[in-house]
Design a protein around this motif. Structure first.
Motif, PDB file in Angstrom:
ATOM      1  N   ASN A  59      94.796  16.508   0.198  1.00 39.19           N
ATOM      2  CA  ASN A  59      95.842  16.145  -0.754  1.00 39.19           C
ATOM      3  C   ASN A  59      95.372  16.337  -2.198  1.00 39.19           C
ATOM      4  N   VAL A  60      94.115  16.037  -2.481  1.00 39.68           N
ATOM      5  CA  VAL A  60      93.560  16.278  -3.820  1.00 39.68           C
ATOM      6  C   VAL A  60      93.544  17.780  -4.107  1.00 39.68           C
ATOM      7  N   PHE A  61      93.172  18.579  -3.122  1.00 36.99           N
ATOM      8  CA  PHE A  61      93.181  20.034  -3.237  1.00 36.99           C
ATOM      9  C   PHE A  61      94.551  20.524  -3.706  1.00 36.99           C
ATOM     10  N   LEU A  62      95.610  19.903  -3.197  1.00 36.83           N
ATOM     11  CA  LEU A  62      96.968  20.295  -3.587  1.00 36.83           C
ATOM     12  C   LEU A  62      97.389  19.682  -4.920  1.00 36.83           C
ATOM     13  N   THR A  63      97.239  18.371  -5.064  1.00 42.31           N
ATOM     14  CA  THR A  63      97.771  17.695  -6.251  1.00 42.31           C
ATOM     15  C   THR A  63      97.019  18.038  -7.531  1.00 42.31           C
ATOM     16  N   GLU A  64      95.748  18.422  -7.408  1.00 43.08           N
ATOM     17  CA  GLU A  64      94.969  18.797  -8.591  1.00 43.08           C
ATOM     18  C   GLU A  64      95.001  20.311  -8.847  1.00 43.08           C
ATOM     19  N   ASN A  65      95.842  21.014  -8.099  1.00 43.22           N
ATOM     20  CA  ASN A  65      96.045  22.458  -8.279  1.00 43.22           C
ATOM     21  C   ASN A  65      94.790  23.304  -8.071  1.00 43.22           C
ATOM     22  N   ASP A  78     102.654  33.029  -2.744  1.00 43.01           N
ATOM     23  CA  ASP A  78     104.008  32.626  -2.372  1.00 43.01           C
ATOM     24  C   ASP A  78     104.380  31.315  -3.060  1.00 43.01           C
ATOM     25  N   ALA A  79     105.596  31.232  -3.572  1.00 39.44           N
ATOM     26  CA  ALA A  79     106.081  30.008  -4.206  1.00 39.44           C
ATOM     27  C   ALA A  79     106.525  29.019  -3.131  1.00 39.44           C
ATOM     28  N   ILE A  80     105.837  27.882  -3.074  1.00 40.64           N
ATOM     29  CA  ILE A  80     106.144  26.844  -2.092  1.00 40.64           C
ATOM     30  C   ILE A  80     105.953  25.489  -2.753  1.00 40.64           C
ATOM     31  N   ASP A  81     106.793  24.538  -2.409  1.00 45.76           N
ATOM     32  CA  ASP A  81     106.697  23.179  -2.935  1.00 45.76           C
ATOM     33  C   ASP A  81     105.517  22.464  -2.274  1.00 45.76           C
ATOM     34  N   ILE A  82     104.533  22.026  -3.073  1.00 42.50           N
ATOM     35  CA  ILE A  82     103.367  21.368  -2.476  1.00 42.50           C
ATOM     36  C   ILE A  82     103.734  20.066  -1.777  1.00 42.50           C
ATOM     37  N   ASN A  83     104.850  19.453  -2.177  1.00 40.78           N
ATOM     38  CA  ASN A  83     105.273  18.213  -1.522  1.00 40.78           C
ATOM     39  C   ASN A  83     105.546  18.430  -0.047  1.00 40.78           C
ATOM     40  N   ASP A  84     105.894  19.650   0.333  1.00 39.59           N
ATOM     41  CA  ASP A  84     106.107  19.965   1.738  1.00 39.59           C
ATOM     42  C   ASP A  84     104.795  20.040   2.514  1.00 39.59           C
ATOM     43  N   CYS A  85     103.686  20.182   1.795  1.00 44.93           N
ATOM     44  CA  CYS A  85     102.393  20.367   2.450  1.00 44.93           C
ATOM     45  C   CYS A  85     101.507  19.122   2.405  1.00 44.93           C
ATOM     46  N   LEU A  86     101.842  18.155   1.557  1.00 47.39           N
ATOM     47  CA  LEU A  86     101.019  16.954   1.457  1.00 47.39           C
ATOM     48  C   LEU A  86     101.018  16.211   2.777  1.00 47.39           C
ATOM     49  N   CYS A  87      99.893  15.677   3.136  1.00 49.91           N
ATOM     50  CA  CYS A  87      99.743  14.938   4.390  1.00 49.91           C
ATOM     51  C   CYS A  87      99.790  13.448   4.111  1.00 49.91           C
ATOM     52  N   ASP A  88     100.590  12.756   4.892  1.00 47.77           N
ATOM     53  CA  ASP A  88     100.717  11.299   4.736  1.00 47.77           C
ATOM     54  C   ASP A  88      99.544  10.581   5.329  1.00 47.77           C
TER      55      ASP A  88
END
Length: 57
Positions: A25-31, A47-57
């Motif tokens: 999640n840090v890998f995604l949220t910190e770009n 590819d343009a993709i919303d990172i919110n779709d990839c975040l793990c709960d």
């Protein structure tokens, strides 16, 4: 911008508990993924993709 296709593979690895969920999640949220993409890929390879779709709960 975008997320790399390999990040989807990483999301599957998180689900299988091969990669730490919080670290991913840090890998995604910190770009981190985007910094890598901009340095090593051509813009048409990102590819343009919303990172919110990839975040793990």
């Amino acid at each position: 911008m975008a997320i790399l296709v390999p990040s989807f593979s990483l999301a599957f690895m998180v689900a299988d508990e091969h990669i730490d969920r919080a670290l991913f999640n840090v890998f995604l949220t910190e770009n981190v993924y985007l910094a890598y993409a901009e340095q090593f890929l051509l813009s048409e390879q990102i590819d343009a993709i919303d990172i919110n779709d990839c975040l793990c709960d």
